[in-house]
Design a protein around this motif. Structure first.
Motif, mmCIF file in Angstrom:
data_model
loop_
_atom_site.group_PDB
_atom_site.id
_atom_site.type_symbol
_atom_site.label_atom_id
_atom_site.label_comp_id
_atom_site.label_asym_id
_atom_site.label_seq_id
_atom_site.Cartn_x
_atom_site.Cartn_y
_atom_site.Cartn_z
ATOM 1 N N MET A 185 0.834 -1.193 0.000
ATOM 2 C CA MET A 185 0.000 0.000 0.000
ATOM 3 C C MET A 185 0.876 1.253 0.000
ATOM 4 N N SER A 186 0.527 2.182 -0.863
ATOM 5 C CA SER A 186 1.233 3.451 -0.909
ATOM 6 C C SER A 186 0.247 4.567 -0.624
ATOM 7 N N ASN A 187 0.464 5.234 0.473
ATOM 8 C CA ASN A 187 -0.408 6.334 0.864
ATOM 9 C C ASN A 187 0.269 7.661 0.545
ATOM 10 N N SER A 188 -0.516 8.638 0.173
ATOM 11 C CA SER A 188 0.044 9.944 -0.149
ATOM 12 C C SER A 188 -0.744 11.029 0.571
ATOM 13 N N ASN A 189 -0.088 11.745 1.460
ATOM 14 C CA ASN A 189 -0.711 12.907 2.059
ATOM 15 C C ASN A 189 -0.785 14.022 1.020
ATOM 16 N N GLY A 190 -1.724 14.934 1.215
ATOM 17 C CA GLY A 190 -1.922 15.986 0.236
ATOM 18 C C GLY A 190 -1.731 17.370 0.812
ATOM 19 N N ASN A 191 -1.554 18.338 -0.075
ATOM 20 C CA ASN A 191 -1.383 19.732 0.288
ATOM 21 C C ASN A 191 -2.625 20.489 -0.156
ATOM 22 N N ASN A 192 -3.484 20.834 0.791
ATOM 23 C CA ASN A 192 -4.739 21.529 0.510
ATOM 24 C C ASN A 192 -4.611 23.034 0.700
ATOM 25 N N ILE A 193 -5.486 23.773 0.026
ATOM 26 C CA ILE A 193 -5.645 25.209 0.269
ATOM 27 C C ILE A 193 -7.022 25.420 0.884
ATOM 28 N N TRP A 194 -7.076 26.159 1.973
ATOM 29 C CA TRP A 194 -8.352 26.440 2.631
ATOM 30 C C TRP A 194 -9.210 27.356 1.759
ATOM 31 N N ALA A 195 -10.468 27.025 1.616
ATOM 32 C CA ALA A 195 -11.373 27.811 0.783
ATOM 33 C C ALA A 195 -11.560 29.230 1.304
ATOM 34 N N GLY A 196 -11.281 29.442 2.584
ATOM 35 C CA GLY A 196 -11.473 30.762 3.176
ATOM 36 C C GLY A 196 -10.228 31.633 3.202
ATOM 37 N N THR A 197 -9.150 31.195 2.568
ATOM 38 C CA THR A 197 -7.931 31.995 2.584
ATOM 39 C C THR A 197 -8.188 33.377 1.985
ATOM 40 N N LYS A 198 -7.563 34.402 2.569
ATOM 41 C CA LYS A 198 -7.714 35.765 2.076
ATOM 42 C C LYS A 198 -6.797 36.042 0.884
#
Length: 447
Positions: A325-338
């Motif tokens: 199994m290969s898991n990959s964490n992700g880099n998200n951007i918050w929808a509320g960022t200014k």
């Protein structure tokens, strides 16, 4: 899901000057701007500070603040930030929480930014599809990847008569354990020096376990039993992404779990709860000869004082193939960022070969870009850490993507106590039918 368990901290550890409660991006009258990025991983926080410094130099007036919070508090703090309107501009996320955040409209879809900047998604070796939601949109860039390997005390294995070639080619099946099962029995030694496969072995007084903790409450068995059961053809869900049920009642799964529990019943592996410390501590204690562990721990295993640690690939299954199994964490951007444009600029830079190559030389995580992974492997080889077992997994295509599913927190709360009870001998095989039924209800949102 790969969320490394970190020592509990009473407060957040800031890698730069972080002002608590000021998570959203800000700007001053002078035009300076701050971008905030969060992670639960102390080692990645330190590693990506290299990228933050380079990013600030290339973007005068911009400050990147990296904050690391203990994993036990991390997602609670994120949720509180969403509610209060002061969440970080961007953050590391696990697929376990992806569905909840996306369905709550807390994540920014990246498709328009990817298209406008002509960002090349094909550069990533793993993880892209894991961050596509049910609406078909891309919500994260892969941040890292992980796999499972076999770590062993090379001295103990040599004393037991095993060669590196034998360890590298271990076979397994859920009926008799294959050559792996034989090896684990022989590596186990009681306090009188009798091995597990010899007459008179005393399983009540084990000095060295042939194998480390494999009976785990982790309901996907990422760094414990997953690399065994996956070789039988079993899959966690009825679909690779967004499944409607987890296949816990599949005979192949039940047979494998019975085999896992038999290791503890025979005294070859510690019972669940015997060790409360990390994988590394188990091997360094001298009480474990071999164990599974995450790829992210490779450099730490290699530095255990007084113990020569070898790394072997996972077992060859009934069909002669491996499955990891290969898991990959992700880099998200918050929808509320200014400041969504600056947040994308930072996240896309973190997803560049330049940044990942520089950050991954620490060897504390594997970058999702193959070229950067090669740089990491080369840097670690110079320090005496051989990552060829893991790079070989990519080359030999034995990796399979971790299942992306919904309602992860509810699933964890429901399943972990049942797995723990089963491996503690408090429940029998009929628990798996219960688990399967519960998983169907939870995945449908009826939790």
């Amino acid at each position: 899901m790969r969320i490394r368990t970190l020592p509990a901290l009473a407060v957040a550890v800031a890698l730069t000057a972080v002002v608590s409660g000021c998570a959203s991006s800000s700007s001053s009258a002078s035009g300076s701007k701050t971008i905030n990025w969060w992670t639960w991983d102390d080692k990645q926080a330190a590693a990506y500070q290299t990228c933050a410094t380079a990013f600030e130099k290339a973007n005068p007036g911009v400050t990147v603040k990296i904050s690391q919070y203990d994993v036990a508090d991390y997602f609670t703090k994120l949720t509180a930030g969403f509610v209060a309107g002061n969440a970080p501009d961007a953050f590391q996320n696990s697929v376990q929480f992806f569905q909840a955040y996306a369905s709550q409209h807390q994540l920014l879809a990246l498709d328009s930014d990817i298209a406008a900047s002509k960002f090349d998604m094909s550069k990533f070796s793993v993880g892209v599809d894991a961050w596509k939601f049910t609406d078909g949109k891309q919500y994260a860039l892969p941040l890292d990847w992980a796999a499972t390997g076999m770590y062993y005390n090379a001295t103990k294995l040599a004393q037991a008569g095993y060669t590196k070639q034998q360890v590298d080619s271990m076979t397994w099946n859920p009926t008799d354990g294959g050559t792996f099962g034989k090896m684990v029995a022989h590596l186990t030694v009681d306090d009188k020096g009798v091995r597990g496969d010899q007459p008179g072995f005393d399983k009540a007084h084990v000095k060295t376990y042939g194998f480390g903790a494999i009976a785990a409450k982790d309901f996907i068995g990422e760094s414990t039993w997953s690399s065994f059961v996956a070789t039988t053809g079993w899959t966690l869900g009825d679909k690779a992404t967004w499944p409607t049920v987890f296949n816990y009642d599949d005979p192949r799964f039940v047979q494998t779990m019975d085999w896992v529990r038999s290791l503890t019943d025979k005294g070859y592996a510690p019972k669940i709860g015997t060790f409360t410390t990390s994988d590394v501590d188990q091997l360094s204690s001298g009480k474990v000869a071999m164990e599974t562990g995450g790829s992210w721990e490779a450099s730490t295993f290699a530095k255990i004082p007084g113990v020569k640690v070898g790394i072997a690939p996972t077992v060859l299954g009934p069909d002669g193939k491996r499955a990891v199994m290969s898991n990959s964490n992700g880099n998200n951007i918050w929808a509320g960022t200014k400041n969504p444009d600056l947040a994308w600029k930072w996240v896309s830079y973190m997803g560049s070969e330049e940044c990942q190559s520089a950050a991954s030389t620490t060897g504390t995580f594997f970058p999702s870009i193959p070229a950067a992974m090669n740089s990491s492997a080369k840097a670690m080889a110079a320090q005496g850490v051989d990552l060829s077992v893991f790079t070989g997994m990519m080359t030999n295509k034995v990796l399979f993507a971790a299942t992306v599913y919904g309602n992860g927190a509810a699933m964890q709360d429901a399943m972990e106590p049942l797995f723990e009870a089963y491996f503690a001998g408090q429940k029998n095989d009929d628990v798996f039918a219960t688990m399967q039924s519960k998983s169907k209800s939870i995945l449908a949102g009826n939790n």
